[in-house]
Motif scaffolding. Sequence first.
Motif, PDB file in Angstrom:
ATOM      1  N   PHE A 252       0.852  -1.285  -0.388  1.00 24.72           N
ATOM      2  CA  PHE A 252       0.005   0.587  -0.122  1.00 24.72           C
ATOM      3  C   PHE A 252       1.107   1.036   0.021  1.00 24.72           C
ATOM      4  CE2 PHE A 252      -2.827  -3.180   1.844  1.00 24.72           C
ATOM      5  CZ  PHE A 252      -4.077  -2.562   1.062  1.00 24.72           C
ATOM      6  N   THR A 253       0.197   2.369  -0.153  1.00 24.94           N
ATOM      7  CA  THR A 253       1.245   3.639  -0.342  1.00 24.94           C
ATOM      8  C   THR A 253       0.530   4.756   0.676  1.00 24.94           C
ATOM      9  OG1 THR A 253       0.252   4.532  -2.037  1.00 24.94           O
ATOM     10  CG2 THR A 253       1.933   3.860  -2.481  1.00 24.94           C
ATOM     11  N   ASP A 254      -0.566   4.141   1.179  1.00 24.65           N
ATOM     12  CA  ASP A 254      -1.246   5.329   2.151  1.00 24.65           C
ATOM     13  C   ASP A 254      -2.255   4.596   3.027  1.00 24.65           C
ATOM     14  OD1 ASP A 254      -2.247   7.624   2.823  1.00 24.65           O
ATOM     15  OD2 ASP A 254      -3.699   8.189   1.567  1.00 24.65           O
ATOM     16  N   LEU A 255      -2.682   5.232   4.178  1.00 23.76           N
ATOM     17  CA  LEU A 255      -3.603   4.395   4.659  1.00 23.76           C
ATOM     18  C   LEU A 255      -4.803   5.829   4.274  1.00 23.76           C
ATOM     19  CD1 LEU A 255      -1.316   4.251   8.378  1.00 23.76           C
ATOM     20  CD2 LEU A 255      -1.851   2.518   6.606  1.00 23.76           C
ATOM     21  N   GLY A 256      -5.167   5.799   3.514  1.00 21.63           N
ATOM     22  CA  GLY A 256      -6.215   7.094   3.525  1.00 21.63           C
ATOM     23  C   GLY A 256      -7.520   6.024   3.735  1.00 21.63           C
ATOM     24  N   PRO A 257      -7.876   7.723   4.368  1.00 22.40           N
ATOM     25  CA  PRO A 257      -9.657   7.081   4.884  1.00 22.40           C
ATOM     26  C   PRO A 257     -10.016   7.118   3.759  1.00 22.40           C
ATOM     27  CG  PRO A 257      -9.038   9.517   4.945  1.00 22.40           C
ATOM     28  CD  PRO A 257      -7.980   8.816   5.100  1.00 22.40           C
ATOM     29  N   PHE A 258     -10.420   7.661   2.953  1.00 21.20           N
ATOM     30  CA  PHE A 258     -11.812   7.211   1.522  1.00 21.20           C
ATOM     31  C   PHE A 258     -10.893   6.047   1.096  1.00 21.20           C
ATOM     32  CE2 PHE A 258     -13.352   9.921  -2.510  1.00 21.20           C
ATOM     33  CZ  PHE A 258     -14.025   8.819  -2.455  1.00 21.20           C
ATOM     34  N   ARG A 259     -12.504   5.145   1.218  1.00 21.09           N
ATOM     35  CA  ARG A 259     -11.854   3.353   1.111  1.00 21.09           C
ATOM     36  C   ARG A 259     -13.287   2.992   0.705  1.00 21.09           C
ATOM     37  NH1 ARG A 259      -8.723   1.088   5.045  1.00 21.09           N
ATOM     38  NH2 ARG A 259      -7.208   2.891   4.693  1.00 21.09           N
ATOM     39  N   ALA A 260     -12.824   1.599   0.220  1.00 28.38           N
ATOM     40  CA  ALA A 260     -14.860   0.650  -0.552  1.00 28.38           C
ATOM     41  C   ALA A 260     -14.866  -0.625   0.126  1.00 28.38           C
ATOM     42  CB  ALA A 260     -15.128   1.122  -1.517  1.00 28.38           C
ATOM     43  N   ILE A 261     -15.293  -0.931   0.480  1.00 29.09           N
ATOM     44  CA  ILE A 261     -14.870  -2.741   0.406  1.00 29.09           C
ATOM     45  C   ILE A 261     -16.269  -2.934   0.672  1.00 29.09           C
ATOM     46  CG2 ILE A 261     -15.311  -2.484   3.263  1.00 29.09           C
ATOM     47  CD1 ILE A 261     -12.942  -4.517   3.727  1.00 29.09           C
ATOM     48  N   ARG A 262     -16.109  -4.566  -0.226  1.00 32.64           N
ATOM     49  CA  ARG A 262     -17.089  -5.654  -0.030  1.00 32.64           C
ATOM     50  C   ARG A 262     -17.514  -5.111   1.110  1.00 32.64           C
ATOM     51  NH1 ARG A 262     -17.647  -7.737  -5.045  1.00 32.64           N
ATOM     52  NH2 ARG A 262     -15.513  -7.776  -6.500  1.00 32.64           N
ATOM     53  N   TYR A 263     -19.157  -5.963   1.135  1.00 32.95           N
ATOM     54  CA  TYR A 263     -19.437  -5.430   2.800  1.00 32.95           C
ATOM     55  C   TYR A 263     -19.414  -7.323   3.275  1.00 32.95           C
ATOM     56  CZ  TYR A 263     -23.200  -6.595   6.363  1.00 32.95           C
ATOM     57  OH  TYR A 263     -23.654  -6.646   7.751  1.00 32.95           O
ATOM     58  N   ASP A 264     -19.619  -8.463   2.948  1.00 33.00           N
ATOM     59  CA  ASP A 264     -18.985  -9.263   3.226  1.00 33.00           C
ATOM     60  C   ASP A 264     -17.826  -9.672   3.980  1.00 33.00           C
ATOM     61  OD1 ASP A 264     -18.269  -9.523   0.399  1.00 33.00           O
ATOM     62  OD2 ASP A 264     -18.825 -11.250   0.137  1.00 33.00           O
ATOM     63  N   ARG A 265     -16.947  -9.311   2.699  1.00 31.52           N
ATOM     64  CA  ARG A 265     -15.471  -9.162   3.023  1.00 31.52           C
ATOM     65  C   ARG A 265     -15.291  -8.092   5.142  1.00 31.52           C
ATOM     66  NH1 ARG A 265     -17.041 -11.643  -0.699  1.00 31.52           N
ATOM     67  NH2 ARG A 265     -15.195 -12.281  -2.417  1.00 31.52           N
ATOM     68  N   LEU A 266     -15.767  -7.158   4.879  1.00 34.46           N
ATOM     69  CA  LEU A 266     -15.599  -6.513   6.085  1.00 34.46           C
ATOM     70  C   LEU A 266     -15.965  -7.538   7.350  1.00 34.46           C
ATOM     71  CD1 LEU A 266     -15.168  -3.697   7.007  1.00 34.46           C
ATOM     72  CD2 LEU A 266     -17.204  -3.234   6.658  1.00 34.46           C
ATOM     73  N   MET A 267     -17.114  -7.600   7.215  1.00 30.13           N
ATOM     74  CA  MET A 267     -17.983  -8.488   8.677  1.00 30.13           C
ATOM     75  C   MET A 267     -16.661  -9.714   7.988  1.00 30.13           C
ATOM     76  SD  MET A 267     -20.313  -6.781   8.869  1.00 30.13           S
ATOM     77  CE  MET A 267     -21.451  -7.564  10.105  1.00 30.13           C
ATOM     78  N   ALA A 268     -16.235  -9.730   7.759  1.00 30.73           N
ATOM     79  CA  ALA A 268     -15.309 -11.121   7.568  1.00 30.73           C
ATOM     80  C   ALA A 268     -14.342 -11.067   8.826  1.00 30.73           C
ATOM     81  CB  ALA A 268     -14.672 -11.689   6.089  1.00 30.73           C
ATOM     82  N   LEU A 269     -13.743  -9.567   8.168  1.00 26.82           N
ATOM     83  CA  LEU A 269     -12.790  -8.996   9.219  1.00 26.82           C
ATOM     84  C   LEU A 269     -12.524  -9.218  10.454  1.00 26.82           C
ATOM     85  CD1 LEU A 269     -11.621  -5.965   6.487  1.00 26.82           C
ATOM     86  CD2 LEU A 269     -10.895  -8.383   6.693  1.00 26.82           C
ATOM     87  N   GLU A 270     -14.208  -8.816  10.940  1.00 30.99           N
ATOM     88  CA  GLU A 270     -13.966  -8.710  12.510  1.00 30.99           C
ATOM     89  C   GLU A 270     -13.366  -7.389  12.934  1.00 30.99           C
ATOM     90  OE1 GLU A 270     -13.435 -12.578  14.212  1.00 30.99           O
ATOM     91  OE2 GLU A 270     -14.792 -13.465  13.578  1.00 30.99           O
ATOM     92  N   MET A 271     -13.867  -6.363  12.176  1.00 31.58           N
ATOM     93  CA  MET A 271     -13.083  -5.029  13.071  1.00 31.58           C
ATOM     94  C   MET A 271     -13.502  -4.362  14.223  1.00 31.58           C
ATOM     95  SD  MET A 271     -11.142  -4.476  10.369  1.00 31.58           S
ATOM     96  CE  MET A 271     -11.574  -2.342  11.182  1.00 31.58           C
ATOM     97  N   LYS A 272     -12.497  -4.328  14.913  1.00 28.23           N
ATOM     98  CA  LYS A 272     -12.089  -4.001  16.317  1.00 28.23           C
ATOM     99  C   LYS A 272     -11.843  -2.586  17.065  1.00 28.23           C
ATOM    100  CE  LYS A 272     -13.067  -8.464  17.405  1.00 28.23           C
ATOM    101  NZ  LYS A 272     -14.616  -9.387  17.595  1.00 28.23           N
ATOM    102  N   ASP A 273     -10.661  -2.127  16.685  1.00 28.31           N
ATOM    103  CA  ASP A 273     -10.281  -0.949  16.382  1.00 28.31           C
ATOM    104  C   ASP A 273     -11.102   0.423  16.767  1.00 28.31           C
ATOM    105  OD1 ASP A 273      -7.239   0.082  17.370  1.00 28.31           O
ATOM    106  OD2 ASP A 273      -8.769   2.023  16.489  1.00 28.31           O
ATOM    107  N   ARG A 274     -11.521   0.495  18.270  1.00 29.11           N
ATOM    108  CA  ARG A 274     -12.625   1.951  18.055  1.00 29.11           C
ATOM    109  C   ARG A 274     -11.536   3.194  18.097  1.00 29.11           C
ATOM    110  NH1 ARG A 274     -16.412  -0.780  19.985  1.00 29.11           N
ATOM    111  NH2 ARG A 274     -16.068  -2.833  20.992  1.00 29.11           N
ATOM    112  N   ASN A 275     -10.097   3.798  17.615  1.00 29.49           N
ATOM    113  CA  ASN A 275     -10.118   4.854  17.868  1.00 29.49           C
ATOM    114  C   ASN A 275      -8.498   4.949  16.519  1.00 29.49           C
ATOM    115  OD1 ASN A 275      -7.116   4.083  18.804  1.00 29.49           O
ATOM    116  ND2 ASN A 275      -8.356   4.272  21.397  1.00 29.49           N
ATOM    117  N   TYR A 276      -7.246   5.093  15.998  1.00 26.51           N
ATOM    118  CA  TYR A 276      -6.762   6.206  15.701  1.00 26.51           C
ATOM    119  C   TYR A 276      -6.230   4.492  14.887  1.00 26.51           C
ATOM    120  CZ  TYR A 276      -6.384   9.760  18.698  1.00 26.51           C
ATOM    121  OH  TYR A 276      -6.643  10.942  19.365  1.00 26.51           O
ATOM    122  N   GLY A 277      -6.694   3.196  14.949  1.00 23.73           N
ATOM    123  CA  GLY A 277      -6.098   2.187  14.465  1.00 23.73           C
ATOM    124  C   GLY A 277      -6.570   1.248  13.313  1.00 23.73           C
ATOM    125  N   TRP A 278      -8.025   1.916  13.655  1.00 20.61           N
ATOM    126  CA  TRP A 278      -9.303   1.941  12.759  1.00 20.61           C
ATOM    127  C   TRP A 278      -8.267   1.278  10.815  1.00 20.61           C
ATOM    128  CZ3 TRP A 278     -13.746  -0.413  12.983  1.00 20.61           C
ATOM    129  CH2 TRP A 278     -14.521  -0.556  11.460  1.00 20.61           C
TER     130      TRP A 278
END
Length: 228
Positions: free
Chosen positions: A149-175
């Motif tokens: 990757f070249t960036d951690l940019g906030p402007f991003r898109a992801i498939r909904y089902d793939r996002l759910m598979a990631l089981e995101m946890k972070d609640r602040n800066y590490g998102w």
Amino acid sequence: MKPVIRVIIPAFNEENGVGNVINEIPKELVEEVIVVNNASTDDTEKVAGDAGATVLREPTKGYGRACLKGIDYITSKGNTDIIVFLDADYSDHPQEMYQVVKPIIDDKADLVIGSRALGQRERGAMTPQQVFGNWLATSLLRLFYGVRFTDLGPFRAIRYDRLMALEMKDRNYGWTVEMQLKAAKLNLNCTEVAVNYRRRIGFSKVSGTVKGTIMAGYKIIWTIFKYI
């Protein structure tokens, strides 16, 4: 068949920018714009509602918390194909959403990062510490997770089902970095597209303060090592 796209915009005291962001999102492209009011003390909620967004409230501060609140709401809707994340400060160009979601619509990607490093940046839009932090974080991602990757940019898109598979946890800066490293660990098809970036409206609560910069940098690096 046209995919159902919903947009999540975390917002903390962004009354001056959030309306512009909502108004410039291509309405024919998205089903719903969701603004998560993250403990704002100004008129962010009213401005967002007047601009036509669905407004949720997350009373505890935290970028990741706001994103998770938006995801929970979208899950309750039950018919979303793609989620787009976008900041409320008008630093991104919302009309570039077409190019951010295109690789997913064309079935060429699961996760698309809008890269500010590949696009044109207005002078002063990113602080030197932001530029260095992105370089360091993406270098560590390449070293430890084998993903480029070249960036951690906030402007991003992801498939909904793939996002759910990631089981995101972070609640602040590490998102943002959590999403990218987990996508790498699950071998998702990740890509980047160039997006342009301008000076934000208002004052940054993270890069605009020494404390915010240090805390964000520490959390990002900690998250990278946490999941190795």
